[in-house]
Write an enzyme that holds these catalytic residues in place. Sequence first.
Site, PDB file in Angstrom:
ATOM      1  N   ASN A  43       0.877  -1.173   0.000  1.00  0.00           N
ATOM      2  CA  ASN A  43       0.000   0.000   0.000  1.00  0.00           C
ATOM      3  C   ASN A  43       0.915   1.225   0.000  1.00  0.00           C
ATOM      4  OD1 ASN A  43      -1.782   2.050   0.425  1.00  0.00           O
ATOM      5  ND2 ASN A  43      -2.503   1.345   2.429  1.00  0.00           N
TER       6      ASN A  43
ATOM      7  N   LYS B 290       0.160   4.221  -0.276  1.00  0.00           N
ATOM      8  CA  LYS B 290      -0.479   5.406   0.325  1.00  0.00           C
ATOM      9  C   LYS B 290      -0.205   6.638  -0.544  1.00  0.00           C
ATOM     10  CE  LYS B 290      -0.271   3.131   4.779  1.00  0.00           C
ATOM     11  NZ  LYS B 290      -0.138   3.195   6.226  1.00  0.00           N
TER      12      LYS B 290
ATOM     13  N   HIS C  21      -9.490   1.059   4.892  1.00  0.00           N
ATOM     14  CA  HIS C  21      -8.227   1.276   5.599  1.00  0.00           C
ATOM     15  C   HIS C  21      -8.458   2.215   6.786  1.00  0.00           C
ATOM     16  CE1 HIS C  21      -4.122   2.448   6.480  1.00  0.00           C
ATOM     17  NE2 HIS C  21      -3.748   1.341   5.838  1.00  0.00           N
TER      18      HIS C  21
ATOM     19  N   GLU D  94      -6.873   4.618   7.812  1.00  0.00           N
ATOM     20  CA  GLU D  94      -6.690   6.049   7.488  1.00  0.00           C
ATOM     21  C   GLU D  94      -7.934   6.611   6.806  1.00  0.00           C
ATOM     22  OE1 GLU D  94      -2.943   5.443   5.480  1.00  0.00           O
ATOM     23  OE2 GLU D  94      -2.121   4.781   7.409  1.00  0.00           O
TER      24      GLU D  94
ATOM     25  N   GLU E 268      -5.335  -5.000  10.366  1.00  0.00           N
ATOM     26  CA  GLU E 268      -4.287  -4.004  10.609  1.00  0.00           C
ATOM     27  C   GLU E 268      -4.567  -3.282  11.927  1.00  0.00           C
ATOM     28  OE1 GLU E 268      -2.283  -2.744   6.693  1.00  0.00           O
ATOM     29  OE2 GLU E 268      -4.000  -1.425   6.975  1.00  0.00           O
TER      30      GLU E 268
ATOM     31  N   GLY F 201       2.636   2.130  10.793  1.00  0.00           N
ATOM     32  CA  GLY F 201       3.582   3.231  10.673  1.00  0.00           C
ATOM     33  C   GLY F 201       4.318   3.553  11.963  1.00  0.00           C
TER      34      GLY F 201
ATOM     35  N   SER G 142       3.501  -2.311  10.236  1.00  0.00           N
ATOM     36  CA  SER G 142       4.957  -2.397  10.426  1.00  0.00           C
ATOM     37  C   SER G 142       5.542  -3.750  10.032  1.00  0.00           C
ATOM     38  CB  SER G 142       5.339  -2.036  11.873  1.00  0.00           C
ATOM     39  OG  SER G 142       4.990  -0.691  12.164  1.00  0.00           O
TER      40      SER G 142
HETATM   41  P1  13P Z   1       3.108   0.268   7.634  1.00  0.00           P
HETATM   42  O1  13P Z   1       3.602  -1.003   7.022  1.00  0.00           O
HETATM   43  O2  13P Z   1       3.867   1.476   7.183  1.00  0.00           O
HETATM   44  O3  13P Z   1       2.989   0.158   9.118  1.00  0.00           O
HETATM   45  O4  13P Z   1       1.602   0.481   7.087  1.00  0.00           O
HETATM   46  C1  13P Z   1       0.696  -0.555   7.166  1.00  0.00           C
HETATM   47  C2  13P Z   1      -0.502  -0.185   6.395  1.00  0.00           C
HETATM   48  O5  13P Z   1      -1.266   0.683   6.783  1.00  0.00           O
HETATM   49  C3  13P Z   1      -0.751  -0.892   5.126  1.00  0.00           C
HETATM   50  O6  13P Z   1      -2.032  -0.630   4.659  1.00  0.00           O
END
Ligand code: 13P
Length: 252
Positions: free
Chosen positions: A11, A13, A97, A99, A169, A175, A215
């Site tokens: 992803n 982002k 997601h 976010e 997740e 992150g 992560s």
């Molecule tokens: P990270 O791998 O940067 O923690 O992000 C995970 C994520 O949100 C994937 O959709």
Amino acid sequence: MSHRKNIVAGNWKMNKNYEEGRTLAREIVAKLKPSETLAILGAPYIHLKGVSHIISDINNLHLAAQNCHQEEGGAYTGEISTGMLRSVGCDYVILGHSERRDYFEESNQLINAKVKKTLADGMLPIFCCGEKLPVREAGDHEKLVAQQVKEGLFDLSATDFSKVVIAYEPVWAIGTGVTASPDQAQEMHAFIRSLVVDQYGEEVADATSILYGGSVKPGNAKELFSQPDVDGGLVGGASLNAADFLAIMDAM
Ligand code: 13P
């Protein structure tokens, strides 16, 4: 034995400009080994067509969008329809997601509508769920994830549901560099699969790919992926670097 797919999905982002995105896709294509594991690149909208051209000859590499609109089309300034995504070679859509849930206030009901629209247009949803830290600390993480999964997915027919990839997740692991322990991931994945058993039966549940996200790095992927109910990863930060993404593929 289960016949579900192992998947490593990146992803990206809101990262990489167009040329950088194409370079990353080319680097992955150059080194990706033939494998039973499916690799998916979740690129920003404007990258999709360019990346689609780059990956089109690679069997186990597919393309995902990171969102879509739930309506067919019309006066929705700034939005992107599933028909548009399909027309540029998109196979998957990442939906729900954290976010999107947090920053854009997407509800379980809205995500459910997007899941249905994605399926109706012949693409496959990667449906995200996961709790925030205070919810886990209160011991309510299974209850919250159950609600996300039930309200997001469980009015689908069994045929439609069987096209969905689930990604767990935990928000506190996204992150942050703090990954869920393999045991924590396994426990939640087994719980999610048990929900699917109750709703759709053993056979469908056994064929459902449940990815872990939060992560995931080359250094921790193998241990996470070795859990019986962890069928791969949804990878953010580490998917922005071809060597890291490929190393995570190798860990599967
Ligand atoms: P990270 O791998 O940067 O923690 O992000 C995970 C994520 O949100 C994937 O959709």
